[in-house]
Design a protein around this motif. Sequence first.
Motif, PDB file in Angstrom:
ATOM      1  N   UNK A   1      -9.613  -9.610  -0.591  1.00 48.35           N
ATOM      2  CA  UNK A   1      -9.554 -10.276   0.729  1.00 48.35           C
ATOM      3  C   UNK A   1      -9.653  -9.016   1.702  1.00 48.35           C
ATOM      4  N   UNK A   2      -9.284  -7.779   1.322  1.00 48.82           N
ATOM      5  CA  UNK A   2      -9.339  -6.646   2.222  1.00 48.82           C
ATOM      6  C   UNK A   2     -10.672  -6.020   2.153  1.00 48.82           C
ATOM      7  N   UNK A   3     -11.184  -5.121   3.068  1.00 48.12           N
ATOM      8  CA  UNK A   3     -12.391  -4.755   3.175  1.00 48.12           C
ATOM      9  C   UNK A   3     -12.642  -3.846   1.737  1.00 48.12           C
TER      10      UNK A   3
ATOM     11  N   UNK B   1      -7.104   5.964  -4.087  1.00 46.16           N
ATOM     12  CA  UNK B   1      -8.681   5.861  -4.084  1.00 46.16           C
ATOM     13  C   UNK B   1      -9.103   4.657  -3.795  1.00 46.16           C
ATOM     14  N   UNK B   2     -10.043   4.464  -2.801  1.00 47.37           N
ATOM     15  CA  UNK B   2     -10.710   2.962  -2.426  1.00 47.37           C
ATOM     16  C   UNK B   2     -12.027   2.784  -3.009  1.00 47.37           C
ATOM     17  N   UNK B   3     -12.462   1.679  -3.336  1.00 47.53           N
ATOM     18  CA  UNK B   3     -13.975   1.474  -4.016  1.00 47.53           C
ATOM     19  C   UNK B   3     -14.250  -0.144  -3.737  1.00 47.53           C
ATOM     20  N   UNK B   4     -15.589  -0.125  -3.579  1.00 46.06           N
ATOM     21  CA  UNK B   4     -15.984  -1.595  -3.255  1.00 46.06           C
ATOM     22  C   UNK B   4     -17.679  -1.463  -3.584  1.00 46.06           C
ATOM     23  N   UNK B   5     -18.078  -2.503  -4.097  1.00 42.83           N
ATOM     24  CA  UNK B   5     -19.513  -2.729  -4.236  1.00 42.83           C
ATOM     25  C   UNK B   5     -20.119  -3.825  -3.402  1.00 42.83           C
ATOM     26  N   UNK B   6     -21.295  -3.761  -2.654  1.00 36.46           N
ATOM     27  CA  UNK B   6     -21.666  -4.830  -1.921  1.00 36.46           C
ATOM     28  C   UNK B   6     -23.144  -5.392  -1.837  1.00 36.46           C
ATOM     29  N   UNK B   7     -23.667  -6.209  -1.687  1.00 38.93           N
ATOM     30  CA  UNK B   7     -25.026  -6.434  -1.865  1.00 38.93           C
ATOM     31  C   UNK B   7     -25.733  -6.399  -0.455  1.00 38.93           C
ATOM     32  N   UNK B   8     -27.055  -6.067  -0.494  1.00 37.29           N
ATOM     33  CA  UNK B   8     -27.898  -6.149   0.505  1.00 37.29           C
ATOM     34  C   UNK B   8     -29.263  -6.576   0.088  1.00 37.29           C
ATOM     35  N   UNK B   9     -29.239  -7.759  -0.581  1.00 30.48           N
ATOM     36  CA  UNK B   9     -30.532  -8.032  -1.479  1.00 30.48           C
ATOM     37  C   UNK B   9     -31.765  -8.426  -0.370  1.00 30.48           C
ATOM     38  N   UNK B  10     -31.518  -9.635   0.205  1.00 30.15           N
ATOM     39  CA  UNK B  10     -32.702 -10.048   1.077  1.00 30.15           C
ATOM     40  C   UNK B  10     -33.169  -9.040   1.999  1.00 30.15           C
ATOM     41  N   UNK B  11     -32.156  -8.271   2.681  1.00 28.96           N
ATOM     42  CA  UNK B  11     -32.819  -7.564   3.741  1.00 28.96           C
ATOM     43  C   UNK B  11     -33.661  -6.433   3.170  1.00 28.96           C
ATOM     44  N   UNK B  12     -33.407  -6.092   1.845  1.00 31.05           N
ATOM     45  CA  UNK B  12     -34.185  -5.154   1.182  1.00 31.05           C
ATOM     46  C   UNK B  12     -35.546  -5.638   0.670  1.00 31.05           C
TER      47      UNK B  12
ATOM     48  N   UNK C   1     -15.181   1.400   3.417  1.00 29.30           N
ATOM     49  CA  UNK C   1     -14.399   2.367   3.004  1.00 29.30           C
ATOM     50  C   UNK C   1     -13.772   3.136   4.144  1.00 29.30           C
ATOM     51  N   UNK C   2     -14.392   3.313   4.877  1.00 27.14           N
ATOM     52  CA  UNK C   2     -13.745   3.902   6.396  1.00 27.14           C
ATOM     53  C   UNK C   2     -12.656   3.101   6.805  1.00 27.14           C
ATOM     54  N   UNK C   3     -13.066   1.726   6.781  1.00 27.20           N
ATOM     55  CA  UNK C   3     -11.915   0.784   7.605  1.00 27.20           C
ATOM     56  C   UNK C   3     -10.588   0.621   6.639  1.00 27.20           C
TER      57      UNK C   3
ATOM     58  N   UNK D   1      -3.676   1.152  15.271  1.00 26.68           N
ATOM     59  CA  UNK D   1      -2.535   0.160  14.685  1.00 26.68           C
ATOM     60  C   UNK D   1      -3.370  -0.690  13.586  1.00 26.68           C
ATOM     61  N   UNK D   2      -4.719  -1.226  13.828  1.00 23.39           N
ATOM     62  CA  UNK D   2      -5.677  -1.914  13.073  1.00 23.39           C
ATOM     63  C   UNK D   2      -6.809  -1.590  13.321  1.00 23.39           C
ATOM     64  N   UNK D   3      -7.704  -1.651  12.138  1.00 24.31           N
ATOM     65  CA  UNK D   3      -9.128  -1.399  12.391  1.00 24.31           C
ATOM     66  C   UNK D   3     -10.020  -2.245  11.453  1.00 24.31           C
ATOM     67  N   UNK D   4     -11.011  -2.685  11.959  1.00 22.73           N
ATOM     68  CA  UNK D   4     -12.352  -3.291  11.278  1.00 22.73           C
ATOM     69  C   UNK D   4     -13.358  -2.714  11.674  1.00 22.73           C
ATOM     70  N   UNK D   5     -14.643  -2.661  10.619  1.00 28.13           N
ATOM     71  CA  UNK D   5     -15.695  -2.311  10.671  1.00 28.13           C
ATOM     72  C   UNK D   5     -16.739  -3.441  11.129  1.00 28.13           C
ATOM     73  N   UNK D   6     -17.776  -3.024  11.728  1.00 29.77           N
ATOM     74  CA  UNK D   6     -18.535  -4.274  12.040  1.00 29.77           C
ATOM     75  C   UNK D   6     -19.652  -4.215  11.145  1.00 29.77           C
ATOM     76  N   UNK D   7     -20.011  -5.432  10.363  1.00 28.08           N
ATOM     77  CA  UNK D   7     -20.977  -5.358   9.341  1.00 28.08           C
ATOM     78  C   UNK D   7     -21.634  -6.702   9.479  1.00 28.08           C
TER      79      UNK D   7
END
Length: 759
Positions: A87-89, A101-112, A131-133, A278-284
């Motif tokens: 549920x988090x970034x 340590x923080x890690x995550x994997x995401x897809x960018x299939x159709x744009x690619x 990760x920055x967020x 206080x709080x942070x969110x990336x724009x994706x």
Amino acid sequence: MTVHNDTVDNAKSTPDQEQPYRELGLKDDEYQRIVGILGRRPTDAELTVYSVMWSEHCSYKSSKVHLRYFGQTMTEEMGSKLLAGIGENAGVVDIGGGDAVTFRVESHNHPSYIEPYQGAATGVGGIVRDIMAMGARPIAVMDQLRFGPADADDTKRVLPGVVAGIGGYGNCLGLPNIGGETVFDETYAGNPLVNALCVGTLKVEDLKLAFASGKGNKVILFGSRTGLDGIGGVSVLASETFEEGAERKLPAVQVGDPFAEKVLIECCLELYHSGVVVGIQDLGGAGLACATSELAASGDGGMRVNLDAVPLRAENMSAAEILASESQERMCAVVAPENVERFMAICAKWDVNAAVIGEVTGEGDRLVITHNGEVVLDAPPSTIADEAPVYERPWARPAWQDEVQQQVGVGKHANLRETWLRMVASPALCSRDFITQQYDRYVRGNTVQAKYANSGVLRINEENNRGVAVSADASGRYTYLDPNMGARLALAEAYRNVAVTGARPVAITNCLNFGSPENPDVMWQFREAVHGLADGAVELGIPVSGGNVSFYNQTGDVPILPTPVVGVLGVIEDVEKAIGHALPARNDEEFTLLLLGETRDEFGGSIWQEISGQGLAGLPPQVDLGNEERLAEFFVGNGSVSAAHDLSEGGLAQALFETLLGSGKGAQVDLTGVHEDAFTAMFSESASRVLVAVSQDRADTAVQRATEAGVPVTVLGTTNSTGDITVAGETVTVAELAEAWHATLPQLFDHAMAPNSPA
């Protein structure tokens, strides 16, 4: 040019105005649900925001009912080291000594597929911002790539651009690329998979989360200006209802600027360390629509946003355009009023654009957005971010599954030498140097293992040498034959790849790539894979810290092979003691080779089955995750191991070749203790196996330790200085294998692999 700006007042007075909700991907009942929430028809901006936030990509509306199983199965003990989870970034793990340590994997299939360079590049940029967020410094990236047949014309279009995009963005950021996979299969033709993983490090006390809290706190948008790029699909802007005047040219794929992101990383870290966030969110995905609604929904008060304050790089942008834009390199922060001046000063120091675009109102569950001085959105943010429809899509075991799984006799080749050379030269197993040489592996100076390694190994703490090992794996072939077992096998391979370095696995992430959720066959595959992964995590006692789902990966009605990419993170107390995958090139010492684990006649979904053209059928290898745990215990703190290489695709043959490669050594190998059939001994892909090399004077100790750990062990033989490998009476040189291994991709792609950056 004048852009029509629909307002809340106008929406109230024109209830019967037709709106292009179907073109935006909303169904009739979903549109009526929005009308019910608002008590009126939505404005253009509201319709845009709901449509992107209720999309499959953002809302998980078809997968959520199954993803809940991860939470239902996780025990308190499993989650005890998680600082942030599903549920988090990104997932965040406490690895001890104040380090996280923080890690995550995401897809960018159709744009690619549409625009390979920018699709892949912005995929890297997006996962880095996740990760920055979390308050972390990104320290490395990995990639999991799937393409159509290696010799297909479209693969020669897509692969070079994707590889250049990953290298171009990651290298410019100064992040090492420490591993990954490139797989070729006809089902990925027309729908490549580009999954990007990022690892970051932070101190436990520096953790940041996405929420808007504190009445009067300011909302600040900072980073690149907002433009017209990345407004995906048939957007609101394609309809005359939403725009008057000339047609706009909108790039469907975001345009990345890695140098802007590099500066943004440093700016964010200084902001965090200054204590002004206080709080942070990336724009994706979904851009400002997502960032504002998620921050507001996670906070303790409402939010008011003024789009007139958003820095733009295009003229006459409508509210819908501003909210839906996925322009890259942007972040959104919540800042106390007394810290705004300091926040702005830090941004100015790094030459990063920043603007106060709103504030936390304390007005309860309400997000109000204005544009040109009028209210264009007034809605409960929770209904946007958290209350999308949840679908229980029909699922059923496919009628063809039993037929596919029927055990088939796999034809075996009598000539081991010929088969071995054919295997290493196949696109499935050949060297990926032609791709990975475009990536910087060692920038920042903390990469301990990367090239050809089982896992990427990174130093996290330069004072005590604590580090992490990370691996990500998947086999669509295995998962097609048995989705539950296929997910377990992906988990087992990633877990084993981490364990053989001497690291202790501590957390799991995933990126689940499947076809259309409207296909009951696909939903059954998805459900089975989720259950296999979740149950496997419980058996191994480590948590799933987060993940991503990518649906609708198919060409026409033909879905891709179900591809659950599974990443595992492990902790190693001293990276200087990490076990490498290959023998050290010391000519004055020979080694004893041991095979840990049991070899069975398992060729379903194997590389041999693939390259010999025998069709994808049978059952995949069967895995007992208890065996993986016992293997892991063997390696933790084991100072007697000189090299270790897991056995997976290609079996013992591939592991033996890659272990000897570059060492100047050959080996005399006895297969009689492995399996009665030499071909099976060499090319079977049974799970829970590792090839180990130990100094000859430590062989007995290693055998004893394996036996005590309950791990089957076979002495294969010893290395020698001839460079020849002799197996079952046949001899092949390491040099011959290496020549065949290196030649394949350059021959296929040499003409296409010139620098492929955007014009």
